[in-house]
Write an enzyme that holds these catalytic residues in place. Structure first.
Site, PDB file in Angstrom:
ATOM      1  N   ARG A   1      52.770  35.611  37.177  1.00 41.24           N
ATOM      2  CA  ARG A   1      51.890  36.182  38.200  1.00 41.24           C
ATOM      3  C   ARG A   1      50.626  36.796  37.598  1.00 41.24           C
ATOM      4  O   ARG A   1      49.608  36.935  38.279  1.00 41.24           O
ATOM      5  CB  ARG A   1      52.663  37.227  39.029  1.00 41.24           C
ATOM      6  CG  ARG A   1      51.836  37.792  40.167  1.00 41.24           C
ATOM      7  CD  ARG A   1      52.627  38.628  41.146  1.00 41.24           C
ATOM      8  NE  ARG A   1      51.750  39.127  42.198  1.00 41.24           N
ATOM      9  CZ  ARG A   1      52.155  39.776  43.270  1.00 41.24           C
ATOM     10  NH1 ARG A   1      53.444  39.993  43.450  1.00 41.24           N
ATOM     11  NH2 ARG A   1      51.288  40.198  44.170  1.00 41.24           N
TER      12      ARG A   1
ATOM     13  N   HIS B   1      36.964  44.450  38.004  1.00 42.73           N
ATOM     14  CA  HIS B   1      37.273  45.855  38.330  1.00 42.73           C
ATOM     15  C   HIS B   1      36.323  46.791  37.589  1.00 42.73           C
ATOM     16  O   HIS B   1      35.885  47.804  38.140  1.00 42.73           O
ATOM     17  CB  HIS B   1      38.716  46.196  37.934  1.00 42.73           C
ATOM     18  CG  HIS B   1      39.731  45.667  38.903  1.00 42.73           C
ATOM     19  ND1 HIS B   1      41.073  45.630  38.625  1.00 42.73           N
ATOM     20  CD2 HIS B   1      39.598  45.147  40.144  1.00 42.73           C
ATOM     21  CE1 HIS B   1      41.721  45.108  39.661  1.00 42.73           C
ATOM     22  NE2 HIS B   1      40.848  44.805  40.585  1.00 42.73           N
TER      23      HIS B   1
ATOM     24  N   GLU C   1      37.748  34.734  45.680  1.00 40.89           N
ATOM     25  CA  GLU C   1      39.203  34.697  45.437  1.00 40.89           C
ATOM     26  C   GLU C   1      39.751  33.284  45.652  1.00 40.89           C
ATOM     27  O   GLU C   1      40.706  32.872  44.995  1.00 40.89           O
ATOM     28  CB  GLU C   1      39.949  35.706  46.314  1.00 40.89           C
ATOM     29  CG  GLU C   1      39.596  37.166  46.042  1.00 40.89           C
ATOM     30  CD  GLU C   1      40.202  37.758  44.756  1.00 40.89           C
ATOM     31  OE1 GLU C   1      40.806  37.027  43.945  1.00 40.89           O
ATOM     32  OE2 GLU C   1      40.048  38.990  44.567  1.00 40.89           O
TER      33      GLU C   1
ATOM     34  N   LYS D   1      49.329  31.134  45.919  1.00 45.17           N
ATOM     35  CA  LYS D   1      49.692  32.513  45.585  1.00 45.17           C
ATOM     36  C   LYS D   1      51.175  32.760  45.904  1.00 45.17           C
ATOM     37  O   LYS D   1      51.907  33.352  45.108  1.00 45.17           O
ATOM     38  CB  LYS D   1      48.796  33.522  46.313  1.00 45.17           C
ATOM     39  CG  LYS D   1      49.198  34.944  45.955  1.00 45.17           C
ATOM     40  CD  LYS D   1      48.156  35.995  46.170  1.00 45.17           C
ATOM     41  CE  LYS D   1      48.673  37.345  45.673  1.00 45.17           C
ATOM     42  NZ  LYS D   1      47.790  38.458  45.995  1.00 45.17           N
TER      43      LYS D   1
HETATM   44  N1  NAD Z   1      47.080  43.819  47.101  1.00 46.78           N
HETATM   45  C1  NAD Z   1      46.546  42.781  46.523  1.00 46.78           C
HETATM   46  O1  NAD Z   1      47.260  41.909  45.992  1.00 46.78           O
HETATM   47  C2  NAD Z   1      45.054  42.626  46.522  1.00 46.78           C
HETATM   48  C3  NAD Z   1      44.474  41.422  46.099  1.00 46.78           C
HETATM   49  C4  NAD Z   1      43.081  41.290  46.160  1.00 46.78           C
HETATM   50  C5  NAD Z   1      42.305  42.344  46.630  1.00 46.78           C
HETATM   51  N2  NAD Z   1      42.904  43.496  47.019  1.00 46.78           N
HETATM   52  C6  NAD Z   1      42.112  44.626  47.526  1.00 46.78           C
HETATM   53  O2  NAD Z   1      41.443  44.227  48.710  1.00 46.78           O
HETATM   54  C7  NAD Z   1      40.319  45.088  48.877  1.00 46.78           C
HETATM   55  C8  NAD Z   1      39.130  44.270  49.365  1.00 46.78           C
HETATM   56  O3  NAD Z   1      39.447  43.676  50.606  1.00 46.78           O
HETATM   57  P1  NAD Z   1      38.303  43.095  51.563  1.00 46.78           P
HETATM   58  O4  NAD Z   1      37.359  42.306  50.773  1.00 46.78           O
HETATM   59  O5  NAD Z   1      38.994  42.467  52.727  1.00 46.78           O
HETATM   60  O6  NAD Z   1      37.490  44.383  51.962  1.00 46.78           O
HETATM   61  P2  NAD Z   1      37.564  45.401  53.205  1.00 46.78           P
HETATM   62  O7  NAD Z   1      38.960  45.672  53.565  1.00 46.78           O
HETATM   63  O8  NAD Z   1      36.681  46.527  52.873  1.00 46.78           O
HETATM   64  O9  NAD Z   1      36.895  44.569  54.380  1.00 46.78           O
HETATM   65  C9  NAD Z   1      35.531  44.272  54.288  1.00 46.78           C
HETATM   66  C10 NAD Z   1      34.744  44.784  55.493  1.00 46.78           C
HETATM   67  O10 NAD Z   1      34.857  43.806  56.515  1.00 46.78           O
HETATM   68  C11 NAD Z   1      35.296  44.415  57.722  1.00 46.78           C
HETATM   69  N3  NAD Z   1      36.083  43.394  58.413  1.00 46.78           N
HETATM   70  C12 NAD Z   1      37.315  42.956  58.072  1.00 46.78           C
HETATM   71  N4  NAD Z   1      37.659  41.946  58.877  1.00 46.78           N
HETATM   72  C13 NAD Z   1      36.637  41.766  59.751  1.00 46.78           C
HETATM   73  C14 NAD Z   1      36.393  40.850  60.802  1.00 46.78           C
HETATM   74  N5  NAD Z   1      37.262  39.890  61.134  1.00 46.78           N
HETATM   75  N6  NAD Z   1      35.217  40.946  61.481  1.00 46.78           N
HETATM   76  C15 NAD Z   1      34.294  41.885  61.141  1.00 46.78           C
HETATM   77  N7  NAD Z   1      34.456  42.762  60.141  1.00 46.78           N
HETATM   78  C16 NAD Z   1      35.622  42.697  59.450  1.00 46.78           C
HETATM   79  C17 NAD Z   1      36.032  45.645  57.324  1.00 46.78           C
HETATM   80  O11 NAD Z   1      36.017  46.599  58.356  1.00 46.78           O
HETATM   81  C18 NAD Z   1      35.220  46.100  56.099  1.00 46.78           C
HETATM   82  O12 NAD Z   1      34.097  46.837  56.515  1.00 46.78           O
HETATM   83  C19 NAD Z   1      40.061  45.772  47.547  1.00 46.78           C
HETATM   84  O13 NAD Z   1      40.426  47.124  47.644  1.00 46.78           O
HETATM   85  C20 NAD Z   1      40.998  45.043  46.591  1.00 46.78           C
HETATM   86  O14 NAD Z   1      41.452  45.874  45.553  1.00 46.78           O
HETATM   87  C21 NAD Z   1      44.244  43.659  46.984  1.00 46.78           C
END
Ligand code: NAD
Length: 340
Positions: free
Chosen positions: A226, A237, A170, A212
């Protein structure tokens, strides 16, 4: 050192130490935390200060069943419209927490402490709060800004390497969209030890968040500019849906590479810049081969929210730091993607 950015004067993004952020944004109101079991275990000192609700891991839990369970727990806990919801976790937790907070009792105050790199550079910023419905990713959701986001890169010390890489996808995306300097900074400085370099990571988080925030400030509800932030996401996706083996960032990395190749084939992006994008993604550790049959990816792309009739809005790369949105018939896209 800390910095605060602002979106529409209603959402503050604080990049600095978590305690300083909490002191600044929470002033004795009732707080209910939404988190997951990993974060509760690793950061119980923080989570345990508040009443909290834990959600299950993984994309499969980002759905309306989880949301419904949280509503019930909030009611049992006696939450009301003066309660502040605090999402502490990765993007999955903050997406769920944001959706719950912006719909519970027609919307209560909320803030995030993103703990993953992907959360700090992207998911927690900008007020898009959504959950999946059946086959469809982020298909129901709201636009509602968190009152505050507190990003502390100290959390990254416990984040597994695979998740750090996912966040870098990202970062690279946002840099390609509009910050050539950030792209070059990552190119020049990325090494195995970068993720534990507090100063370096803080700069990466801050620059990504700034870009962003600036885009969201100009187009909060994604009616125009955006949309460029969806770079690589339509393909990404689709991959995520075809194969559960890939997390969001890994799928986005492949999506970025496919869009870089497409942009070059369409005569927009030079071969040199296409290759710089590919080589940076590979250096981060991504495999860029399409992991699922292209026919399946195309089928999934037909469900994309950015599609209208058989035309898809695709974000293409003109050069590193500059992108353009183009409408393309799915059949044309298919032709480009399937021709070697
Ligand atoms: N709303 C938006 O604008 C937007 C933008 C991009 C992505 N997203 C969404 O974000 C999601 C992905 O987020 P992600 O990659 O953070 O995944 P996630 O939330 O699944 O986190 C990844 C893993 O890391 C663990 N984790 C998180 N922080 C930690 C830390 N500090 N130490 C140890 N473990 C930790 C979590 O428990 C999880 O198992 C997707 O669902 C995607 O669609 C949303």
């Amino acid at each position: 050192m800390s910095t605060t950015l602002s979106i529409k004067n209603k959402s503050d993004i604080f990049v600095g130490r978590v305690e300083e952020g909490i002191e600044r944004f929470l002033r004795g109101e009732r707080v209910i935390v939404i988190t997951d079991a990993n974060i509760d275990r690793l950061y119980h000192d923080l989570v345990g200060r508040y009443e909290h609700i834990s959600v299950g891991h993984g994309e499969g839990n980002k759905n309306l069943v989880t949301v419904q369970n949280i509503y019930s727990q909030l009611l049992e806990m006696g939450a009301d419209r003066s309660t502040t919801i605090l999402g502490i976790g990765g993007g999955i937790v903050t997406d769920i927490a944001g959706y719950v907070a912006s719909t519970f009792m027609r919307g209560v105050d909320f803030g995030f402490i993103p703990t993953s790199l992907l959360g700090q550079v992207d998911a927690s910023i900008g007020g898009k709060n959504g959950v999946n419905v059946a086959h469809y990713k982020n298909m129901v959701g709201t636009f509602a800004q968190p009152r505050f986001v507190i990003s502390d890169v100290e959390f990254l010390r416990t984040l597994p390497e695979r998740e750090l890489r996912a966040g870098m996808a990202e970062v690279i995306k946002v840099a390609i969209v509009g910050d050539r300097e950030l792209f070059e900074f990552v190119e020049d400085n990325l090494s195995a030890s970068s993720y534990t370099d507090h100063i370096l990571m803080q700069r990466i988080v801050l620059d990504s968040a700034r870009l962003k925030a600036d885009i969201v400030d100009r187009d909060e509800c994604e009616k125009g500019v955006r949309r460029v932030l969806n770079l690589g996401h339509t393909v990404g996706h689709a991959i995520e849906k075809c194969s559960r083996q890939f997390n969001h960032g890994e799928a986005v990395a492949i999506g970025l590479w496919y869009i870089a190749q497409l942009s070059h084939r369409l005569g927009m992006l030079s071969a040199e810049e296409r290759d710089r994008i590919g080589s940076l993604l590979r250096r981060v550790g991504f495999s860029l081969d399409m992991p699922v049959p292209m026919a399946d990816v195309m089928r999934e792309m037909r469900y994309d929210k950015k599609r209208s009739n058989d035309v898809l809005r695709v974000v293409l790369i003109e050069s590193i730091g500059s992108c353009r949105i183009v409408e393309m018939p799915l059949s044309e896209l298919e032709r480009y993607f399937t021709v070697e």
